[in-house]
Design a protein around this motif. Structure first.
Motif, PDB file in Angstrom:
ATOM      1  N   ARG A  72       0.547  -1.171   0.059  1.00 30.92           N
ATOM      2  CA  ARG A  72      -0.064   0.168   0.131  1.00 30.92           C
ATOM      3  C   ARG A  72       0.860   1.009  -0.085  1.00 30.92           C
ATOM      4  N   ARG A  73       0.370   2.330  -0.991  1.00 29.74           N
ATOM      5  CA  ARG A  73       0.911   3.760  -0.664  1.00 29.74           C
ATOM      6  C   ARG A  73       0.240   4.623  -0.031  1.00 29.74           C
ATOM      7  N   VAL A  74       0.425   4.763   1.511  1.00 32.49           N
ATOM      8  CA  VAL A  74      -0.250   5.528   2.146  1.00 32.49           C
ATOM      9  C   VAL A  74       0.953   6.281   3.095  1.00 32.49           C
ATOM     10  N   ASP A  75       0.236   7.173   3.803  1.00 34.94           N
ATOM     11  CA  ASP A  75       1.207   7.895   4.929  1.00 34.94           C
ATOM     12  C   ASP A  75       1.654   6.840   5.962  1.00 34.94           C
ATOM     13  N   ALA A  76       0.893   6.090   6.599  1.00 37.78           N
ATOM     14  CA  ALA A  76       1.306   5.101   7.676  1.00 37.78           C
ATOM     15  C   ALA A  76       0.443   3.625   7.290  1.00 37.78           C
ATOM     16  N   ILE A  77       1.390   2.517   7.504  1.00 39.60           N
ATOM     17  CA  ILE A  77       0.935   1.331   7.728  1.00 39.60           C
ATOM     18  C   ILE A  77       0.834   0.989   8.844  1.00 39.60           C
ATOM     19  N   VAL A  78      -0.405   0.463   9.490  1.00 35.88           N
ATOM     20  CA  VAL A  78      -0.410  -0.014  10.753  1.00 35.88           C
ATOM     21  C   VAL A  78      -0.028  -1.593  10.867  1.00 35.88           C
ATOM     22  N   ASN A  79       0.679  -1.857  11.695  1.00 34.63           N
ATOM     23  CA  ASN A  79       1.324  -3.091  12.040  1.00 34.63           C
ATOM     24  C   ASN A  79       0.784  -3.916  13.164  1.00 34.63           C
ATOM     25  N   ALA A  80       0.084  -5.309  12.977  1.00 30.04           N
ATOM     26  CA  ALA A  80      -0.556  -5.882  13.983  1.00 30.04           C
ATOM     27  C   ALA A  80       0.905  -6.512  14.591  1.00 30.04           C
ATOM     28  N   ALA A  81       1.412  -5.837  15.835  1.00 29.22           N
ATOM     29  CA  ALA A  81       2.488  -6.392  16.240  1.00 29.22           C
ATOM     30  C   ALA A  81       2.449  -7.202  17.502  1.00 29.22           C
ATOM     31  N   ASN A  82       3.649  -7.673  18.053  1.00 30.74           N
ATOM     32  CA  ASN A  82       3.567  -8.456  19.079  1.00 30.74           C
ATOM     33  C   ASN A  82       4.267  -7.406  20.047  1.00 30.74           C
ATOM     34  N   SER A  83       4.350  -7.491  21.416  1.00 35.88           N
ATOM     35  CA  SER A  83       4.472  -6.697  22.457  1.00 35.88           C
ATOM     36  C   SER A  83       6.208  -6.428  22.445  1.00 35.88           C
ATOM     37  N   SER A  84       6.715  -7.502  21.720  1.00 36.26           N
ATOM     38  CA  SER A  84       8.468  -7.264  21.677  1.00 36.26           C
ATOM     39  C   SER A  84       8.825  -6.324  20.819  1.00 36.26           C
ATOM     40  N   LEU A  85       7.834  -5.841  19.934  1.00 35.44           N
ATOM     41  CA  LEU A  85       7.964  -5.159  18.560  1.00 35.44           C
ATOM     42  C   LEU A  85       9.369  -5.468  17.842  1.00 35.44           C
ATOM     43  N   LEU A  86       9.685  -6.759  17.907  1.00 30.87           N
ATOM     44  CA  LEU A  86      10.883  -7.071  17.166  1.00 30.87           C
ATOM     45  C   LEU A  86      10.736  -8.129  16.002  1.00 30.87           C
ATOM     46  N   GLY A  87       9.496  -8.191  15.599  1.00 34.74           N
ATOM     47  CA  GLY A  87       8.867  -8.942  14.488  1.00 34.74           C
ATOM     48  C   GLY A  87       8.501 -10.316  14.885  1.00 34.74           C
ATOM     49  N   GLY A  88       7.539 -10.786  14.131  1.00 35.39           N
ATOM     50  CA  GLY A  88       6.961 -11.825  14.391  1.00 35.39           C
ATOM     51  C   GLY A  88       6.360 -12.687  13.195  1.00 35.39           C
ATOM     52  N   SER A  89       5.105 -13.183  13.251  1.00 35.81           N
ATOM     53  CA  SER A  89       4.650 -13.807  11.933  1.00 35.81           C
ATOM     54  C   SER A  89       3.401 -12.996  11.267  1.00 35.81           C
ATOM     55  N   GLY A  90       2.749 -13.703  10.420  1.00 36.02           N
ATOM     56  CA  GLY A  90       1.696 -12.931   9.774  1.00 36.02           C
ATOM     57  C   GLY A  90       2.006 -11.542   9.380  1.00 36.02           C
ATOM     58  N   VAL A  91       1.138 -10.728   9.604  1.00 37.37           N
ATOM     59  CA  VAL A  91       1.219  -9.126   9.124  1.00 37.37           C
ATOM     60  C   VAL A  91       2.812  -8.631   9.718  1.00 37.37           C
ATOM     61  N   ASP A  92       2.979  -8.665  10.867  1.00 38.60           N
ATOM     62  CA  ASP A  92       4.117  -8.471  11.413  1.00 38.60           C
ATOM     63  C   ASP A  92       5.251  -8.711  10.919  1.00 38.60           C
TER      64      ASP A  92
END
Length: 169
Positions: free
Chosen positions: A14-34
């Motif tokens: 997507r070309r947008v100002d901000a992309i929302v990430n469904a993150a995990n609490s570690s903020l260090l990456g994960g599976s799925g969208v994150d």
């Protein structure tokens, strides 16, 4: 008033100002969208996340909260990371899920973002039923006081698209 649009596809495209990430609490990456956002956005996102962990979020980002980083190589200026709740049949966590959308829009406003792309937060490994997640997401964005002009829900498959479309009508 914020315009809500729905698309089926890959949020990292997507070309947008901000992309929302469904993150995990570690903020260090994960599976799925994150994981997809971190992979496509490149190492700059992880570097920003590590700085956040080293400064304000040593114990991780709390559920329902949001924070922004660079978007790295994505076609966006920022990634807004939010931690959705795990679905529970024992406890109503709907307010935490709604908070993910409200807090992400609050951060978008602080950044001056006018276009924001959201995934279906908490519907992957966190197990939130798609129809209920769509109801909460669409209602929360509609009711939010925000300067964001357009919110696009970027939905991974047809089932998710249909659930959100039913709520957006």
């Amino acid at each position: 008033m914020t315009t809500i649009t729905l698309v089926q596809g890959d949020i990292t495209r997507r070309r947008v100002d901000a992309i929302v990430n469904a993150a995990n609490s570690s903020l260090l990456g994960g599976s799925g969208v994150d994981g997809a956002i971190h992979r496509r956005g490149g190492p700059a996102i992880l570097e920003d996340c590590r700085r956040l962990r080293a400064s304000h979020y040593g114990k991780g980002l709390p559920t329902g909260k949001a924070v922004a980083t660079t978007a790295g190589e994505l076609d966006a200026r920022w990634v807004i990371h939010t931690v959705g709740p795990r679905y529970s049949t024992e406890e109503d966590r709907s307010e935490l899920l709604a908070s993910c959308y409200r807090e992400s829009l609050r951060i978008a406003d602080e950044l001056g973002a006018r276009t924001v792309a959201f995934p279906a937060v908490s519907t992957g490994v966190y197990g939130w039923p798609m129809d209920d997640a769509a109801r909460i997401a669409v209602r929360t964005v509609r009711e939010a006081r925000t300067a964001v002009e357009e919110v696009t829900f970027v939905l991974f498959d047809e089932r998710a698209y249909e659930a959100f479309a039913a709520q957006a009508r």
